[in-house]
Design a protein around this motif. Sequence first.
Motif, PDB file in Angstrom:
ATOM      1  N   LEU A 113       0.818  -1.215   0.000  1.00  0.00           N
ATOM      2  CA  LEU A 113       0.000   0.000   0.000  1.00  0.00           C
ATOM      3  C   LEU A 113       0.853   1.266   0.000  1.00  0.00           C
ATOM      4  N   GLY A 114       2.107   1.142   0.405  1.00  0.00           N
ATOM      5  CA  GLY A 114       2.999   2.292   0.403  1.00  0.00           C
ATOM      6  C   GLY A 114       3.568   2.612  -0.954  1.00  0.00           C
ATOM      7  N   ALA A 115       3.259   1.779  -1.957  1.00  0.00           N
ATOM      8  CA  ALA A 115       3.749   2.009  -3.323  1.00  0.00           C
ATOM      9  C   ALA A 115       2.781   2.905  -4.087  1.00  0.00           C
ATOM     10  N   ASP A 116       3.324   3.707  -4.992  1.00  0.00           N
ATOM     11  CA  ASP A 116       2.488   4.568  -5.832  1.00  0.00           C
ATOM     12  C   ASP A 116       1.605   3.746  -6.759  1.00  0.00           C
ATOM     13  N   CYS A 117       2.100   2.579  -7.151  1.00  0.00           N
ATOM     14  CA  CYS A 117       1.350   1.689  -8.040  1.00  0.00           C
ATOM     15  C   CYS A 117       1.712   0.248  -7.705  1.00  0.00           C
ATOM     16  N   ILE A 118       0.728  -0.644  -7.835  1.00  0.00           N
ATOM     17  CA  ILE A 118       0.954  -2.067  -7.603  1.00  0.00           C
ATOM     18  C   ILE A 118       0.788  -2.802  -8.928  1.00  0.00           C
ATOM     19  N   GLU A 119       1.813  -3.528  -9.331  1.00  0.00           N
ATOM     20  CA  GLU A 119       1.715  -4.370 -10.521  1.00  0.00           C
ATOM     21  C   GLU A 119       1.488  -5.807 -10.064  1.00  0.00           C
ATOM     22  N   MET A 120       0.410  -6.430 -10.559  1.00  0.00           N
ATOM     23  CA  MET A 120       0.038  -7.764 -10.109  1.00  0.00           C
ATOM     24  C   MET A 120       0.082  -8.760 -11.261  1.00  0.00           C
ATOM     25  N   GLY A 121       0.638  -9.932 -10.984  1.00  0.00           N
ATOM     26  CA  GLY A 121       0.656 -11.011 -11.957  1.00  0.00           C
ATOM     27  C   GLY A 121      -0.579 -11.886 -11.845  1.00  0.00           C
ATOM     28  N   SER A 122      -0.633 -12.922 -12.654  1.00  0.00           N
ATOM     29  CA  SER A 122      -1.814 -13.794 -12.705  1.00  0.00           C
ATOM     30  C   SER A 122      -2.043 -14.550 -11.409  1.00  0.00           C
ATOM     31  N   LEU A 123      -0.986 -14.839 -10.659  1.00  0.00           N
ATOM     32  CA  LEU A 123      -1.104 -15.598  -9.409  1.00  0.00           C
ATOM     33  C   LEU A 123      -1.116 -14.701  -8.178  1.00  0.00           C
ATOM     34  N   LEU A 198      -1.975   2.413  11.044  1.00  0.00           N
ATOM     35  CA  LEU A 198      -0.826   2.074  10.207  1.00  0.00           C
ATOM     36  C   LEU A 198      -1.180   2.120   8.727  1.00  0.00           C
ATOM     37  N   THR A 199      -2.318   1.514   8.379  1.00  0.00           N
ATOM     38  CA  THR A 199      -2.716   1.455   6.973  1.00  0.00           C
ATOM     39  C   THR A 199      -2.943   2.851   6.404  1.00  0.00           C
ATOM     40  N   THR A 200      -3.631   3.692   7.163  1.00  0.00           N
ATOM     41  CA  THR A 200      -3.893   5.056   6.703  1.00  0.00           C
ATOM     42  C   THR A 200      -2.597   5.846   6.559  1.00  0.00           C
ATOM     43  N   GLU A 201      -1.697   5.684   7.522  1.00  0.00           N
ATOM     44  CA  GLU A 201      -0.424   6.407   7.489  1.00  0.00           C
ATOM     45  C   GLU A 201       0.420   5.974   6.292  1.00  0.00           C
ATOM     46  N   ASP A 208      -2.869  11.943  -1.379  1.00  0.00           N
ATOM     47  CA  ASP A 208      -3.181  13.230  -0.750  1.00  0.00           C
ATOM     48  C   ASP A 208      -4.566  13.264  -0.126  1.00  0.00           C
ATOM     49  N   ASP A 209      -5.507  12.508  -0.678  1.00  0.00           N
ATOM     50  CA  ASP A 209      -6.881  12.477  -0.171  1.00  0.00           C
ATOM     51  C   ASP A 209      -6.937  11.557   1.053  1.00  0.00           C
ATOM     52  N   LEU A 210      -6.852  12.142   2.251  1.00  0.00           N
ATOM     53  CA  LEU A 210      -6.809  11.345   3.468  1.00  0.00           C
ATOM     54  C   LEU A 210      -8.145  10.669   3.765  1.00  0.00           C
ATOM     55  N   GLU A 211      -9.238  11.235   3.286  1.00  0.00           N
ATOM     56  CA  GLU A 211     -10.536  10.581   3.458  1.00  0.00           C
ATOM     57  C   GLU A 211     -10.590   9.280   2.658  1.00  0.00           C
ATOM     58  N   GLN A 212     -10.056   9.314   1.449  1.00  0.00           N
ATOM     59  CA  GLN A 212      -9.996   8.102   0.636  1.00  0.00           C
ATOM     60  C   GLN A 212      -9.061   7.078   1.278  1.00  0.00           C
TER      61      GLN A 212
END
Length: 337
Positions: A113-123, A198-201, A208-212
Amino acid sequence: MAKKKKEDIQLQSPPVLFKETQSIISDIRAKVEGDFMSYWVSGNSRIIMDDVVAFYEILKNKERHKRLYLFIKSGGGNGKASLRIINLLREYYEEIIALVPLDCASAATMLALGADCIEMGSLAYLSAVDTSITHELSPIDKDNDLVSVSQVELSRVLKLWEDKKQDNDGNPYNSLYAHIHPLVFGAVDRASSLSMKLTTEILSYHMDDLEQASAISQHLNSAYPAHGYPITFRETQKIGLKVVKMSQDVNELLLSLNNLYSEMAQLALTDYDELNYHDNEILKIIETNLVQLFYQKDKDMHYRADERRWVPMNDLSSWRKMTETTEGYDESKFYIN
């Protein structure tokens, strides 16, 4: 026939495949636009605070770069350690791309979650991040080990009681306290609040949208019926996280790298007798170009029959550091207090 002495027994040792893993990492680096780093944790281990220092050992001489591609494979661990790892990585990289080809669960999901983008494979899959804890006053199982207790489990027990109670039923806590100490209830509630924080932080490092961020955190902490519920690519999109499909080439290379790490992390047990053995298993690996750190057990285990449990003895477990030199490869121990 005379019984073999302990010092005469050849200890089993797992392979260290630094040359092979570095070859695949070179291939991956040619396909991504930035630095690459692996964080691979065996199913017999977990993310812990000491891992932060191991990351620093690799990063400490680096200048700040634009982008890091971080391969994450782990079943979970300490969410506070995930926050500290992200905080450290952000000191060296403006942007982080999480590469997730396989399991990335619990505290590893927090890390992703700390990454700007998550790349996910098939598994690939993420998981819920609701917290379970093993408290000193937790119940014990048949092997005399402490049992973890989660907020979701306790909440569901209370909900079932509320849904099915009879007019003459008393307070459910009187029955529950006979099995779970009241302090465990308080500790679990506190841990659940910590997980939300922790997750929110972690999300706030790039969102930037802390509500999201708070809404995503709430969803991951309370919306799933099981802690290990697999959150696949499609559902990750629905949650509101930035996620893209990993390229097939990179995915296959990461799976090959995972195979090598799995081979390194094979069980390496040497039996002395029915009550004693030695454990040399590699538990986790952090690797980048020209450097590999891995944590290896190096300890005897003795079974105390009166306590019905295994206890460690002569524990020399440590991080090991592999580096490339002009003459080949060098291995040294790296200790963390």
